[in-house]
Design an enzyme around this catalytic site. Sequence first.
Site, PDB file in Angstrom:
ATOM      1  N   SER A 163       0.777  -1.242   0.000  1.00 54.05           N
ATOM      2  CA  SER A 163       0.000   0.000   0.000  1.00 54.05           C
ATOM      3  C   SER A 163       0.807   1.291   0.000  1.00 54.05           C
ATOM      4  O   SER A 163       0.242   2.368  -0.143  1.00 54.05           O
ATOM      5  CB  SER A 163      -0.964   0.010   1.196  1.00 54.05           C
ATOM      6  OG  SER A 163      -0.262   0.045   2.413  1.00 54.05           O
ATOM      7  N   LYS A 167      -5.891   4.623   8.454  1.00 52.70           N
ATOM      8  CA  LYS A 167      -4.792   5.383   7.850  1.00 52.70           C
ATOM      9  C   LYS A 167      -5.084   6.885   7.846  1.00 52.70           C
ATOM     10  O   LYS A 167      -4.183   7.695   8.073  1.00 52.70           O
ATOM     11  CB  LYS A 167      -4.532   4.871   6.434  1.00 52.70           C
ATOM     12  CG  LYS A 167      -3.950   3.458   6.431  1.00 52.70           C
ATOM     13  CD  LYS A 167      -3.573   2.979   5.049  1.00 52.70           C
ATOM     14  CE  LYS A 167      -2.898   1.613   5.140  1.00 52.70           C
ATOM     15  NZ  LYS A 167      -2.446   1.103   3.836  1.00 52.70           N
TER      16      LYS A 167
END
EC number: 3.4.21.53
Length: 364
Positions: free
Chosen positions: A258, A303
Amino acid sequence: MPRRTATLLASTVTLLAILVAGVFIPVPYAEMSPGPTVNTLGEHDGEPVLHIKDRKTYPAGGHLNMTTVRVTGADYKMNLVEAVYGWLSPDDAVVPHESLYPDDTTAEEVDQQNAEQFTASQESAKVAALDELGIPFTTRVIVASVLAGGAAQGTLHAGDVIKAVDGQRVDGPGDVVELVTSHKPGEKVDFRIVPADRAEKAEKNGDDPRKLPGEDVTVTAKESDREPGKAMVGITAGTAHTFPFEIGIRLADVGGPSAGLMFALGIVDKLTKGDLTGGEFVAGTGTINPDGQVGPIGGIHMKTVGARDQGAEFFLTPAQNCATAVRDVPDGLALVRVRKMDDAMDALEDIREGRVDQLVECGE
């Protein structure tokens, strides 16, 4: 003993018993929470995250932070009290243990898979960054992995350069797949390869492994277990690249794909004059493929929370994560929608030039 006192005592004992049981009763869940963020333009544990050698680089200000999710380990046994606490926490997520660690996968295999994805994301980030800057490099088709017990085991090896299949030159992994599957199970497939050790030695000497003379090897195709009648040799074809200078990415204890987008942007920033961010604090996430396409990731809410806690004002968000991300946006954080590398570059230009009203945000 008065009835009221006895009832109160019994209730207290029952409650204590429930709490004690909750502490000791394991439940099949794992927890995800906001993890640390790291500025790809800066240092981590005293070392630059991006290390570029034999190429002029430029100071880069501001932040281009990659973000992470902290998860409980594969062997961690969550108890009922912890699960309830996680369910009640607005910034954490309690998920079925098997969704992170499938029953047929060991903890070591999960770690290995994450490490491999992280390495692949770094390679894709380098390709996307150099493509963005118009810097040429070479690409070769390789054996990315060999299936244990497959037809090619012992004949082909990870890292072998594939020059041709059945006498036909291959320019990409898809060519290998097409040529192999044109056979029937039991037929022989001829490969011309440069063995991995020779290819590695050539690259270290500054030579192009593709130009080395090849060796001919033959593999007898087997029938696919999943697709009856389809031929397979038990390899995954991939690509490897030779860059005109060294690009290293140093970041321990991080896995998965990611961070690809943020690594690519960090590389571009280091190789160009000025600051891509204009000195602003930008964070983000997203996989990236060699063509610069940005893909979705897991744990988007954790996140964004982690990024805002560290001071980010802008968050580069994969378009496919936008619908989930906008459900609970941290105060003061703009979620900028990106589908490809060019979108991220355009967004950074708007941020740098103070045109934040022109940003394409999630939900628009």
